[in-house]
Design a protein around this motif. Structure first.
Motif, PDB file in Angstrom:
ATOM      1  N   LYS A 428      15.578  -4.716   7.891  1.00 54.08           N
ATOM      2  CA  LYS A 428      16.257  -5.582   7.137  1.00 54.08           C
ATOM      3  C   LYS A 428      15.370  -6.584   6.322  1.00 54.08           C
ATOM      4  N   GLU A 429      14.103  -6.505   6.610  1.00 57.58           N
ATOM      5  CA  GLU A 429      13.190  -7.554   6.216  1.00 57.58           C
ATOM      6  C   GLU A 429      12.522  -7.009   4.507  1.00 57.58           C
ATOM      7  N   PHE A 430      12.657  -7.595   3.621  1.00 63.44           N
ATOM      8  CA  PHE A 430      12.161  -7.409   2.326  1.00 63.44           C
ATOM      9  C   PHE A 430      10.617  -7.523   2.525  1.00 63.44           C
ATOM     10  N   ARG A 431       9.848  -6.532   2.548  1.00 63.65           N
ATOM     11  CA  ARG A 431       8.438  -6.689   2.848  1.00 63.65           C
ATOM     12  C   ARG A 431       7.474  -5.804   1.931  1.00 63.65           C
ATOM     13  N   PRO A 432       7.436  -6.303   0.674  1.00 64.83           N
ATOM     14  CA  PRO A 432       6.746  -5.222  -0.391  1.00 64.83           C
ATOM     15  C   PRO A 432       5.382  -4.603   0.313  1.00 64.83           C
ATOM     16  N   GLU A 433       4.774  -5.511   1.159  1.00 67.57           N
ATOM     17  CA  GLU A 433       3.559  -5.070   1.579  1.00 67.57           C
ATOM     18  C   GLU A 433       3.330  -3.759   2.345  1.00 67.57           C
ATOM     19  N   ARG A 434       4.551  -3.312   3.009  1.00 66.36           N
ATOM     20  CA  ARG A 434       4.421  -2.094   3.755  1.00 66.36           C
ATOM     21  C   ARG A 434       4.259  -0.930   2.651  1.00 66.36           C
ATOM     22  N   HIS A 435       4.189  -0.958   1.506  1.00 60.93           N
ATOM     23  CA  HIS A 435       3.998  -0.127   0.670  1.00 60.93           C
ATOM     24  C   HIS A 435       2.548   0.126  -0.030  1.00 60.93           C
ATOM     25  N   ILE A 436       1.688  -0.796   0.419  1.00 60.24           N
ATOM     26  CA  ILE A 436       0.465  -1.035  -0.205  1.00 60.24           C
ATOM     27  C   ILE A 436      -0.335   0.295   0.473  1.00 60.24           C
ATOM     28  N   PRO A 437      -0.839   1.085  -0.297  1.00 63.95           N
ATOM     29  CA  PRO A 437      -1.673   2.159   0.004  1.00 63.95           C
ATOM     30  C   PRO A 437      -3.106   1.992   0.649  1.00 63.95           C
ATOM     31  N   VAL A 438      -3.283   2.459   1.767  1.00 66.22           N
ATOM     32  CA  VAL A 438      -4.340   2.120   2.685  1.00 66.22           C
ATOM     33  C   VAL A 438      -5.695   2.359   1.775  1.00 66.22           C
ATOM     34  N   ASP A 439      -5.705   3.431   0.729  1.00 68.10           N
ATOM     35  CA  ASP A 439      -6.767   3.598   0.245  1.00 68.10           C
ATOM     36  C   ASP A 439      -7.005   3.145  -1.212  1.00 68.10           C
ATOM     37  N   GLY A 440      -6.083   2.018  -1.229  1.00 68.66           N
ATOM     38  CA  GLY A 440      -6.083   1.416  -2.635  1.00 68.66           C
ATOM     39  C   GLY A 440      -5.444   2.037  -4.061  1.00 68.66           C
ATOM     40  N   SER A 441      -5.159   3.303  -3.776  1.00 66.41           N
ATOM     41  CA  SER A 441      -4.532   3.930  -4.864  1.00 66.41           C
ATOM     42  C   SER A 441      -3.383   3.297  -5.516  1.00 66.41           C
ATOM     43  N   ARG A 442      -2.946   3.861  -6.715  1.00 70.44           N
ATOM     44  CA  ARG A 442      -1.980   3.503  -7.389  1.00 70.44           C
ATOM     45  C   ARG A 442      -0.643   3.486  -6.528  1.00 70.44           C
ATOM     46  N   VAL A 443       0.463   2.712  -6.349  1.00 71.96           N
ATOM     47  CA  VAL A 443       1.592   2.813  -6.101  1.00 71.96           C
ATOM     48  C   VAL A 443       2.541   3.722  -6.758  1.00 71.96           C
ATOM     49  N   GLU A 444       3.015   4.848  -6.245  1.00 73.73           N
ATOM     50  CA  GLU A 444       4.036   5.902  -6.813  1.00 73.73           C
ATOM     51  C   GLU A 444       5.224   5.370  -6.409  1.00 73.73           C
ATOM     52  N   ILE A 445       6.445   5.279  -7.369  1.00 74.06           N
ATOM     53  CA  ILE A 445       7.637   4.758  -7.039  1.00 74.06           C
ATOM     54  C   ILE A 445       8.579   5.962  -7.322  1.00 74.06           C
ATOM     55  N   SER A 446       8.253   7.029  -6.556  1.00 72.04           N
ATOM     56  CA  SER A 446       9.029   8.251  -6.527  1.00 72.04           C
ATOM     57  C   SER A 446       9.375   8.672  -5.047  1.00 72.04           C
ATOM     58  N   HIS A 447       9.672   9.864  -4.770  1.00 69.62           N
ATOM     59  CA  HIS A 447      10.162   9.984  -3.295  1.00 69.62           C
ATOM     60  C   HIS A 447       9.133  10.591  -2.709  1.00 69.62           C
TER      61      HIS A 447
END
Ligand code: HEM
Length: 527
Positions: A428-447
């Protein structure tokens, strides 16, 4: 669902008796069929005739999610005379959309699809087959190519600046901003510029009357397409149609068709005038989508596409592109205003990547990794459509060892997938940080390979406009957070931002988002 809730008791009683008597025989015949072929997936107990229809309320995605919690990752439902399955599990979804894509990539022929999508003659609601293949190819090869999308980049920049100007004008006069209104106009104008070569809201529009009529009829169309109409599940219901739903569908069908026909006629006249004025015709980059469709050959050696095919594609592009992106933007804004620390991080990133002396451009969007996480988190919590567009199986098959009959309707519950506690923590928490890739690569917004979120689906039916949709979303959000500091209206705190949703083909916030904007850049930047 939805409809059941709004019936008065006498109408319901009469309808109930009528339906019981007239569908008894049909039920007996249908209820014997699936079981004889194998074991169906588990599911909640069913009523005679109605099956599980009466267990569904105004938010059916929540009801189906609770069935998955109770009966497992794959649940069987009987909706009147229709077999259905639902899932919120990444592995089952992968099996349906990738491994068994050939079997599950069709669409049910609902009454709304027949009335409102030119007899399922479009792309999005067409059953699997040569017609769907051809229409989808036209979209992919002629309308949604990278080159064509790039050729409209200046128009999008223009619309983004109009959006900033409109918000700034309200900020200067001390008014709170209705974000649903400005984001809706941004999406609609971008789509109509590409599709029809003109803007519907703003200085270049044909005037408020046409814009209002256009929006009204489009909203009615969305509403009817999203409705789970009992006539699709209880065929005898169609005889009484107590709420006049089919009549409404026919009425909207006529109005929408008139609108689309006018668009085609206007384009034909303009083409004619251009041809008379300039014998070499006009350059490809000057053509909007309707011009392109008018120039393409038809099926079986015909010189041109049929008007009906063109109208079906116009309608798909408007329906698929406008609401999806504006609903996503409104949810993202609502969640960020509710979480001021997230707004602060978005703005730090924008100040670093873009700085205060220029506006965000499309080439910046790939470098805004934190904003991309915000959009990914928005899709996790608020996917544009709770069930995407329902699929249908074309022949019997097996899933997890269970028998799935032919013509089973498939409700992939993306809303529940994003809140599945076996997949995500602190759902239930809105937490964008959960999607930050550990290797610093670009965040993909697909499945992605794990199927943990599914904003644009996968397989044969995946969204062909995903890239363009993401540009609409990221560009609007980047501009709004770069140019303004956002806060709730006076007297409210961030926690008071309401996140109640309403069910539909897309699932918007129940109430439009109203917020106060405070400019962050020098005054000349807003001109
Ligand atoms: C943020 C924006 C968008 C989101 C979230 C979105 C999402 C989706 C989803 C979930 C589906 C259903 C896939 C399925 O049933 O498996 C879909 C289908 C579709 N979308 Fe999008 N979409 C967006 C923008 C667009 C745009 C901009 C266009 C075109 C201009 C577009 C055109 C279509 C079409 C034509 C289909 C039907 C595909 C088929 O059935 O073969 N979408 N979209």
């Amino acid at each position: 669902m939805g409809l059941l809730a709004s019936m008065d008791s006498s109408t319901f009683f009469l309808a109930f008796i009528f339906v019981i008597l007239s569908t008894l025989m049909l039920y007996r015949r249908n209820s014997r069929n699936p079981k004889s072929a194998g074991r169906l997936p588990p599911g909640p107990p069913r009523w005679p005739i109605f099956g599980n229809l009466l267990q569904l309320g105004p938010l059916p995605h929540k009801d189906l999610a609770s069935f998955c919690s109770g009966y497992g990752p794959l649940v069987y439902l009987r909706l009147g005379s229709v077999d259905a399955i639902t899932t919120d599990d990444p592995e089952v979804i992968r099996e349906i959309l990738l491994q068994q894509d050939e079997i599950f990539a069709s669409r049910p022929r609902t009454l709304a699809a027949v009335h409102l999508a030119y007899g399922c003659g479009d792309v999005a609601l067409a059953p699997l087959g040569p017609h769907w293949k051809r229409m989808r190819r036209i979209c992919m090869e002629h309308l949604l190519t990278t080159k064509r999308i790039e050729s409209f980049a200046d128009h999008r920049a223009h619309e983004a600046q109009d959006l900033v100007r409109a918000v700034n004008a309200q900020a200067q006069s001390g008014e709170a901003v209705n974000l649903r209104q400005v984001l809706g106009a941004f999406s609609m104008n971008n789509v109509t510029r590409m599709l029809l070569g003109k803007q519907y809201f703003g200085v270049e529009s044909d005037g408020p009357r046409e814009a209002i009529e256009f929006m009204q009829v489009t909203h009615e169309l969305f509403w009817l397409l999203g409705l789970i109409y009992l006539g699709d599940y209880l065929p005898m219901w169609r005889w009484i149609d107590p709420f006049g739903c089919e009549k409404k569908m026919r009425d909207v069908e006529k109005r929408v068709d008139g609108f689309h026909q006018r668009i085609i006629e206007e384009h034909r006249k303009l083409r004619e005038r251009r041809r008379e004025g300039n014998s070499s015709g006009y350059r490809e980059e000057e053509m909007d989508f309707v011009d392109i469709l008018l120039s393409l050959p038809g099926e079986d050696g015909k010189e041109h596409m049929d008007d009906t095919e063109i109208k079906a594609l116009i309608q798909d592009m408007i329906a698929a592109a406008t609401d999806t992106s504006s609903v996503t933007n409104e949810w993202a804004m609502a969640e960020v205003i509710k979480h001021p620390e997230v707004q602060c991080k978005i703005q730090q990133e924008l100040d670093f990547v873009v700085g205060p002396n220029r506006m965000v451009s499309e080439s910046d969007l790939g470098h805004l990794n934190y904003l991309r996480c915000v959009v990914r988190e928005t899709f996790r919590m608020h996917p544009a459509g709770p069930f995407m567009i329902p699929h249908e199986s074309v022949r019997p098959t097996q899933l997890l060892g269970y028998h799935i009959p032919a013509k089973t309707r498939v409700f992939i519950n993306t809303h529940a997938l994003g809140r599945n506690t076996h997949v995500w923590g602190d759902v239930k928490e809105f937490r964008p940080e959960r999607h930050i890739p550990v290797d610093g690569s670009r965040v993909e917004i697909s499945h992605g390979p794990d199927f943990k979120i599914l904003p644009f689906s996968a397989g044969k039916r995946k969204c062909p406009g995903a890239h363009l949709g993401l540009v609409f979303v990221l560009l609007a959000l980047a501009r709004l957070f770069h140019c303004f500091e956002w806060s709730p209206p006076q007297g409210l705190s961030p926690q008071d931002i309401d996140t109640t949703e309403v069910y539909g083909m897309t699932m918007p916030k129940a109430e439009p988002l109203i917020a106060v904007a405070r400019p962050r850049l020098a005054p000349h930047m807003y001109c």
